[in-house]
Design a protein around this motif. Structure first.
Motif, PDB file in Angstrom:
ATOM      1  N   PRO A 104      21.335  34.284  21.867  1.00  0.00           N
ATOM      2  CA  PRO A 104      21.800  35.170  22.637  1.00  0.00           C
ATOM      3  C   PRO A 104      22.315  36.456  23.267  1.00  0.00           C
ATOM      4  O   PRO A 104      22.566  37.265  22.945  1.00  0.00           O
ATOM      5  CB  PRO A 104      23.482  33.993  22.666  1.00  0.00           C
ATOM      6  N   VAL A 108      24.749  37.685  25.559  1.00  0.00           N
ATOM      7  CA  VAL A 108      25.987  37.179  25.587  1.00  0.00           C
ATOM      8  C   VAL A 108      25.736  37.939  27.472  1.00  0.00           C
ATOM      9  O   VAL A 108      26.621  36.980  28.456  1.00  0.00           O
ATOM     10  CB  VAL A 108      27.589  37.203  25.588  1.00  0.00           C
ATOM     11  N   GLU A 116      31.355  34.134  27.137  1.00  0.00           N
ATOM     12  CA  GLU A 116      30.901  34.941  25.888  1.00  0.00           C
ATOM     13  C   GLU A 116      31.002  34.509  24.602  1.00  0.00           C
ATOM     14  O   GLU A 116      30.183  33.785  24.575  1.00  0.00           O
ATOM     15  CB  GLU A 116      31.478  36.616  25.775  1.00  0.00           C
ATOM     16  N   ASP A 117      31.985  34.004  24.934  1.00  0.00           N
ATOM     17  CA  ASP A 117      32.227  32.975  23.564  1.00  0.00           C
ATOM     18  C   ASP A 117      31.459  31.360  24.064  1.00  0.00           C
ATOM     19  O   ASP A 117      30.687  30.581  22.735  1.00  0.00           O
ATOM     20  CB  ASP A 117      33.818  31.966  23.760  1.00  0.00           C
ATOM     21  N   GLU A 152      27.344  31.608  23.203  1.00  0.00           N
ATOM     22  CA  GLU A 152      27.706  32.154  21.937  1.00  0.00           C
ATOM     23  C   GLU A 152      27.397  30.748  21.320  1.00  0.00           C
ATOM     24  O   GLU A 152      26.285  30.294  19.792  1.00  0.00           O
ATOM     25  CB  GLU A 152      28.265  33.038  21.132  1.00  0.00           C
ATOM     26  N   ASP A 178      24.624  28.480  19.221  1.00  0.00           N
ATOM     27  CA  ASP A 178      24.137  28.707  18.037  1.00  0.00           C
ATOM     28  C   ASP A 178      24.155  26.426  17.852  1.00  0.00           C
ATOM     29  O   ASP A 178      23.261  26.036  17.008  1.00  0.00           O
ATOM     30  CB  ASP A 178      25.510  28.226  17.660  1.00  0.00           C
TER      31      ASP A 178
END
Length: 181
Positions: free
Chosen positions: A81, A83, A114-115, A118, A122
């Motif tokens: 990513p 982000v 952003e979290d 990510e 994943d």
């Protein structure tokens, strides 16, 4: 009872509980998989010197990306990513909605765009999900676009609503996945 069974069940449960968020996130953007290239016919030399307004107008079409290209760029950024690139084209309202959906489907610690990017990158990588899509432009004006996006491997689909804001195509909170997905 095999060692692989729990991992498979985890992936299946992830797909079930996460499909609304994944559908919304997936519907949002990857820019290099088959969208038309912007036209490069206009040349700045064709504009008389000193006519900067005409030069800017004639350059706009070749600089401004197509909505489908912008979606594909977002999708690519979301999977790497990257982000910053992925988050900068999502409206604040869409990010808020997506974070609320994540919390409601079992991902309560994800508090920022952003979290979210990510984590989803994943998850897609772990599940081996392809980012290959087909895009049908349903509507497009200078300021608004509606794309119908279908993910080739999963068949997940949705409508991506975009608005031209601050010099780029933004993916808006009106983006929705298909009914029944």
């Amino acid at each position: 009872m095999t060692p692989h069974r729990p991992r498979y069940n985890a992936v299946v449960e992830w797909k079930r509980g996460w499909s609304a968020v994944v559908g919304t996130i997936l519907l949002l953007a990857f820019t290099a998989c088959g969208a038309a290239e912007p036209s490069t016919d206009a040349s700045p030399e064709a504009t008389p010197p000193g006519d900067s307004a005409s030069a800017a107008e004639s350059e706009s079409p070749e600089v401004r990306p197509e909505p489908a290209d912008s979606f594909l760029a977002w999708l690519e950024a979301s999977r790497k990513p990257d982000v910053d690139a992925a988050c900068e084209v999502l409206t604040d309202e869409l990010v808020e909605r997506m974070l609320a959906e994540m919390a409601a489907t079992g991902f309560p610690g994800v508090d920022t765009c952003e979290d979210m990017i990510e984590l989803t990158a994943d998850l897609y990588r772990a599940a081996g999900s392809s980012a290959e899509v087909s895009i049908e432009v349903q509507e497009a004006t200078d300021t608004d676009a509606v794309l119908f996006v279908t993910y080739t491997d999963s068949g997940n689909c949705g409508t991506v609503v975009m608005a031209w804001e601050t010099g780029k195509w933004m993916i808006t909170e009106q983006t929705e996945e298909c009914d029944g997905d």
